[in-house]
Design a protein around this motif. Structure first.
Motif, PDB file in Angstrom:
ATOM      1  N   ARG A   3       0.824  -1.207   0.000  1.00 62.36           N
ATOM      2  CA  ARG A   3       0.000   0.000   0.000  1.00 62.36           C
ATOM      3  C   ARG A   3       0.864   1.265   0.000  1.00 62.36           C
ATOM      4  NH1 ARG A   3      -5.687  -0.680   3.105  1.00 62.36           N
ATOM      5  NH2 ARG A   3      -6.243  -2.720   2.253  1.00 62.36           N
ATOM      6  N   GLU A   6       2.000   1.773  -3.519  1.00 59.82           N
ATOM      7  CA  GLU A   6       0.907   2.329  -4.318  1.00 59.82           C
ATOM      8  C   GLU A   6       0.767   3.829  -4.057  1.00 59.82           C
ATOM      9  OE1 GLU A   6      -1.970  -1.664  -4.460  1.00 59.82           O
ATOM     10  OE2 GLU A   6      -2.528   0.091  -3.275  1.00 59.82           O
ATOM     11  N   ARG A   7       0.859   4.201  -2.798  1.00 61.59           N
ATOM     12  CA  ARG A   7       0.731   5.609  -2.434  1.00 61.59           C
ATOM     13  C   ARG A   7       1.836   6.444  -3.084  1.00 61.59           C
ATOM     14  NH1 ARG A   7      -1.804   7.973   2.293  1.00 61.59           N
ATOM     15  NH2 ARG A   7      -1.097  10.127   2.561  1.00 61.59           N
ATOM     16  N   HIS A  33      -6.901  -3.097  -6.555  1.00 60.45           N
ATOM     17  CA  HIS A  33      -7.138  -1.938  -5.697  1.00 60.45           C
ATOM     18  C   HIS A  33      -7.558  -0.763  -6.575  1.00 60.45           C
ATOM     19  CE1 HIS A  33      -4.335  -3.442  -2.224  1.00 60.45           C
ATOM     20  NE2 HIS A  33      -5.483  -4.067  -2.284  1.00 60.45           N
ATOM     21  N   ILE A  35      -8.231   3.134  -6.322  1.00 57.12           N
ATOM     22  CA  ILE A  35      -7.852   4.187  -5.378  1.00 57.12           C
ATOM     23  C   ILE A  35      -8.383   5.540  -5.838  1.00 57.12           C
ATOM     24  CG2 ILE A  35      -5.928   5.405  -4.285  1.00 57.12           C
ATOM     25  CD1 ILE A  35      -4.318   2.852  -4.476  1.00 57.12           C
ATOM     26  N   ASN A  36      -9.051   6.199  -4.905  1.00 59.63           N
ATOM     27  CA  ASN A  36      -9.553   7.555  -5.118  1.00 59.63           C
ATOM     28  C   ASN A  36      -8.820   8.485  -4.159  1.00 59.63           C
ATOM     29  OD1 ASN A  36     -11.613   9.466  -3.491  1.00 59.63           O
ATOM     30  ND2 ASN A  36     -12.017   9.652  -5.683  1.00 59.63           N
ATOM     31  N   PHE A  49      -6.563   9.233   0.916  1.00 62.66           N
ATOM     32  CA  PHE A  49      -6.505   8.081   0.021  1.00 62.66           C
ATOM     33  C   PHE A  49      -7.593   7.085   0.429  1.00 62.66           C
ATOM     34  CE2 PHE A  49      -2.554  10.072  -0.700  1.00 62.66           C
ATOM     35  CZ  PHE A  49      -2.035   9.624  -1.906  1.00 62.66           C
ATOM     36  N   ARG A  50      -8.533   6.799  -0.486  1.00 61.13           N
ATOM     37  CA  ARG A  50      -9.596   5.826  -0.218  1.00 61.13           C
ATOM     38  C   ARG A  50      -9.465   4.678  -1.200  1.00 61.13           C
ATOM     39  NH1 ARG A  50     -14.122   9.624   0.441  1.00 61.13           N
ATOM     40  NH2 ARG A  50     -14.070   9.870  -1.789  1.00 61.13           N
ATOM     41  N   ARG A  51      -9.700   3.472  -0.721  1.00 61.45           N
ATOM     42  CA  ARG A  51      -9.409   2.278  -1.509  1.00 61.45           C
ATOM     43  C   ARG A  51     -10.591   1.306  -1.495  1.00 61.45           C
ATOM     44  NH1 ARG A  51      -5.207   1.601   0.594  1.00 61.45           N
ATOM     45  NH2 ARG A  51      -3.575   1.934  -0.960  1.00 61.45           N
ATOM     46  N   THR A  53     -11.175  -2.678  -2.535  1.00 62.50           N
ATOM     47  CA  THR A  53     -10.419  -3.885  -2.859  1.00 62.50           C
ATOM     48  C   THR A  53     -11.341  -4.938  -3.468  1.00 62.50           C
ATOM     49  OG1 THR A  53      -8.884  -3.473  -1.032  1.00 62.50           O
ATOM     50  CG2 THR A  53      -8.926  -5.698  -1.939  1.00 62.50           C
ATOM     51  N   PHE A  91     -16.631   6.551  -3.374  1.00 57.51           N
ATOM     52  CA  PHE A  91     -15.713   6.105  -2.333  1.00 57.51           C
ATOM     53  C   PHE A  91     -16.081   6.685  -0.954  1.00 57.51           C
ATOM     54  CE2 PHE A  91     -13.385   5.165  -6.117  1.00 57.51           C
ATOM     55  CZ  PHE A  91     -12.505   4.153  -5.801  1.00 57.51           C
TER      56      PHE A  91
END
Length: 259
Positions: A3, A6-7, A33, A35-36, A49-51, A53, A91
């Motif tokens: 994660r 990804e960030r 994933h 991601i918004n 960061f909102r995810r 899955t 999200f």
């Protein structure tokens, strides 16, 4: 990709693409994933960061409902900011949380009604609450990948299937004890003593079929006896009040029987 990785990637892409939906997957494309990134209302415009899955062991119904809100066919003339607003709403954690608790309450009340105990309602509610709290905790650490059973990451489902085979429960508890005491050296020295302790203090079973009860008792005795090293084995434990004949679905609460 972790994660944090990804960030890092998203942070780099945001410089040129401040309004976007970011999608990651593992090498097998079995875990995804979405991601918004939403900017809060502070002067610093802190990024949230909102995810969502999607993959094995995930609740796909919620993910499907939220991702379906990203369908832009109905918004062909929408501006970039309008599209970003749609993404932010999809999200929205508060909406997902409210939906979760609506479903939780329905399931909770249904389970509470199924408990056929001749006792006050408050005790039934407290028992149901304790059961749900434990299941939610196990579900959380399962989702973190900290629990696996017989190679399955869906720990609860695999454990439920193993319930039909009480030896599966015995071996799972044995493995957990070995992990817990591996560094402390406080557990019994032999597998025999560990199994004996689990059988005497942690395993209980009820089946309406007396033949099945006798088979389970025999399998537990054999599993224990095979671990003993020496020429003078002690008597096998009494399982008469551990594995019993009964109906676990409609039997009364032990609290009402004086047991």
């Amino acid at each position: 990709m972790s994660r944090q990785s990804e960030r890092t990637v998203v942070e780099a892409l945001l410089k040129e693409h401040p309004y976007a939906l970011f999608v990651f997957s593992n090498k097998l494309r079995s875990q995804w994933h979405f991601i918004n990134v939403k900017y809060d209302n502070t002067l610093e415009k802190r990024k949230l960061f909102r995810r969502i899955t999607v993959g094995e062991g995930e609740q796909l119904r919620t993910a499907t409902e939220r991702i379906s809100l990203l369908d832009l066919e109905k918004y062909s003339n929408a501006s970039v900011l309008e599209i970003q607003t749609l993404h932010d709403e999809a999200f929205d954690v508060e909406a997902v949380t409210q939906e979760f608790f609506r479903e939780y309450r329905k399931t909770f009340e249904k389970v509470e009604e199924l408990i056929d105990w001749k006792t006050e309602k408050e005790r039934k509610r407290l028992f149901t609450q304790k059961l749900f709290n434990r299941l939610m905790f196990i579900g959380f650490i399962q989702k973190k990948g900290w629990l696996k059973f017989q190679g399955s990451i869906d720990y609860l489902s695999a454990l439920w299937e193993a319930y039909l085979n009480i030896l599966g429960m015995l071996h799972e508890l044995l493995d957990l004890r070995q992990c817990l005491f591996a560094n402390k050296g406080l557990d019994a020295n032999t597998v025999y003593q560990r199994k004996l302790d689990i059988i005497e203090n942690n395993l209980y079973g009820v089946d309406i079929d007396i033949f099945a009860v006798n088979i389970v008792r025999l399998r537990l005795w054999l599993s224990l006896a095979v671990e003993y090293e020496g020429d003078n084995p002690p008597p096998l434990p009494n399982l008469k009040y551990k594995i019993e004949v009964g109906d676990s679905l409609i039997a009364p609460s032990p609290a009402t029987t004086g047991v």
